[in-house]
Design an enzyme around this catalytic site. Sequence first.
Site, PDB file in Angstrom:
ATOM      1  N   HIS A 112      40.214  14.969  -2.403  1.00 17.44           N
ATOM      2  CA  HIS A 112      40.462  13.754  -1.608  1.00 17.44           C
ATOM      3  C   HIS A 112      40.838  14.046  -0.156  1.00 17.44           C
ATOM      4  O   HIS A 112      40.911  13.143   0.662  1.00 17.44           O
ATOM      5  CB  HIS A 112      41.536  12.890  -2.275  1.00 17.44           C
ATOM      6  CG  HIS A 112      41.022  12.137  -3.451  1.00 17.44           C
ATOM      7  ND1 HIS A 112      41.831  11.635  -4.425  1.00 17.44           N
ATOM      8  CD2 HIS A 112      39.754  11.796  -3.799  1.00 17.44           C
ATOM      9  CE1 HIS A 112      41.087  11.021  -5.337  1.00 17.44           C
ATOM     10  NE2 HIS A 112      39.827  11.117  -4.977  1.00 17.44           N
ATOM     11  N   SER A 127      43.447  16.178  -5.642  1.00 16.52           N
ATOM     12  CA  SER A 127      43.994  15.845  -4.316  1.00 16.52           C
ATOM     13  C   SER A 127      43.266  16.626  -3.229  1.00 16.52           C
ATOM     14  O   SER A 127      43.012  16.095  -2.147  1.00 16.52           O
ATOM     15  CB  SER A 127      45.477  16.195  -4.239  1.00 16.52           C
ATOM     16  OG  SER A 127      46.141  15.835  -5.392  1.00 16.52           O
TER      17      SER A 127
HETATM   18 ZN   LIG Z   1      47.285  19.169  -8.005  1.00 20.39          ZN
END
Ligand SMILES: [Zn+2]
Length: 384
Positions: free
Chosen positions: A70, A67
């Site tokens: 990202h 994440s």
């Molecule tokens: Zn994580």
Amino acid sequence: MKGLVLSAKWEPREGYELSEFERRTGKAITGSSVWRHPKLEVKEVDKPAPKPDEVVIKVKACGICGSDIHFYETDADGYILYPGLTKFPTIIGHEFSGVVEEVGSEVQDLKPGDMVTSEEMIWCGYCTPCRNGFPNHCVNLEEIGFTIPGAMAEYIAVGAKYCWKIDAIAEHYGDEDKAFEAGALVEPTSVAYNGIFERGGGFRPGAYVAIYGAGPIGLAATALSKAAGAAKVIVFELSERRRELAKAVGADFVYDPREVVPSEVVMDLTGGQGADMQVEAAGAPTKTIPEMEKALAINGKIVQIGRAAQRVPMYLERFQVRRSQLFGSQGHSGHAIFPSVIRLMAAGLIDMTKIITARFDLDHAVEALERATKREDGKIMIKI
Ligand SMILES: [Zn+2]
Ligand SMILES: [Zn+2]
């Protein structure tokens, strides 16, 4: 104190209707449709003070998660790739461990000096899903490093009820530094645990397990499956380095899915019986699910842990004939998951520190993220 701060511009995409919740809270539900031109920098920020029910933790180790990558990567229009709940600017980082430095006036079970890790999901405990026992589906969720300040910083304040002691892990390793690294891996390992054992209901010792994707979640799924007595763990992963890491944590067979037909490999290795448990940790379900459904054992299970906002064609006839099920899984809280992962690490049944392939200090955290975009490492750890 120093912290790795992510800022971005609030510029909803054309055609993206902001909800009343998003306007009121400043939180984007679909981050990738709202946040543009992200900027990451290590900055001087205020050291947090604990609220009555919080502790302040001196952070020792914080892993870089998919994440986080990202947040850093953008599409052609400059929007972040992360599709979930987000509120910027904030300090990022949510897979961490450290030492309790200060406790709030109402905290009873923790004291300065305790070694801890923490959940990332700040579930409220009051909403209907929380009260029904489903904290991973809290409707008032805050997320460390997504909507509230994270752990790529010298200190973080966290509610005491989200913290778990890792002294048993330190006893096992006999080395505090290693214990903090393992402690920072409890969170991603718990995501895999939640998928396989809580949501998917686990498997019997002697089962055949296939895992698609050997990023940190797939690697944790591999180690957990082996520890739980899988007779064969078969892993499909594009990166050669990650295939090696999968072997290191317990995979019996590893393949590059571009070089084989995964369903044929699984049917072959299982003597035509299929896999009892299949884990989607690649976030590529349009490619993986069609293979998995061809390799379902009778009573076979598929657990979807990887994230992808995509429709997937499925041939349900296969699920009927093979008496099979698919489970959606998100989160890591509740259901005795964190303490069980800590016990597995403390017992030496899983050693997730084997997946750490690079370490950076906080001053070089942006470089660390840059490296992480190559997706060849196992886990990159920021040591503070
Ligand atoms: Zn994580
Ligand atoms: Zn809740």
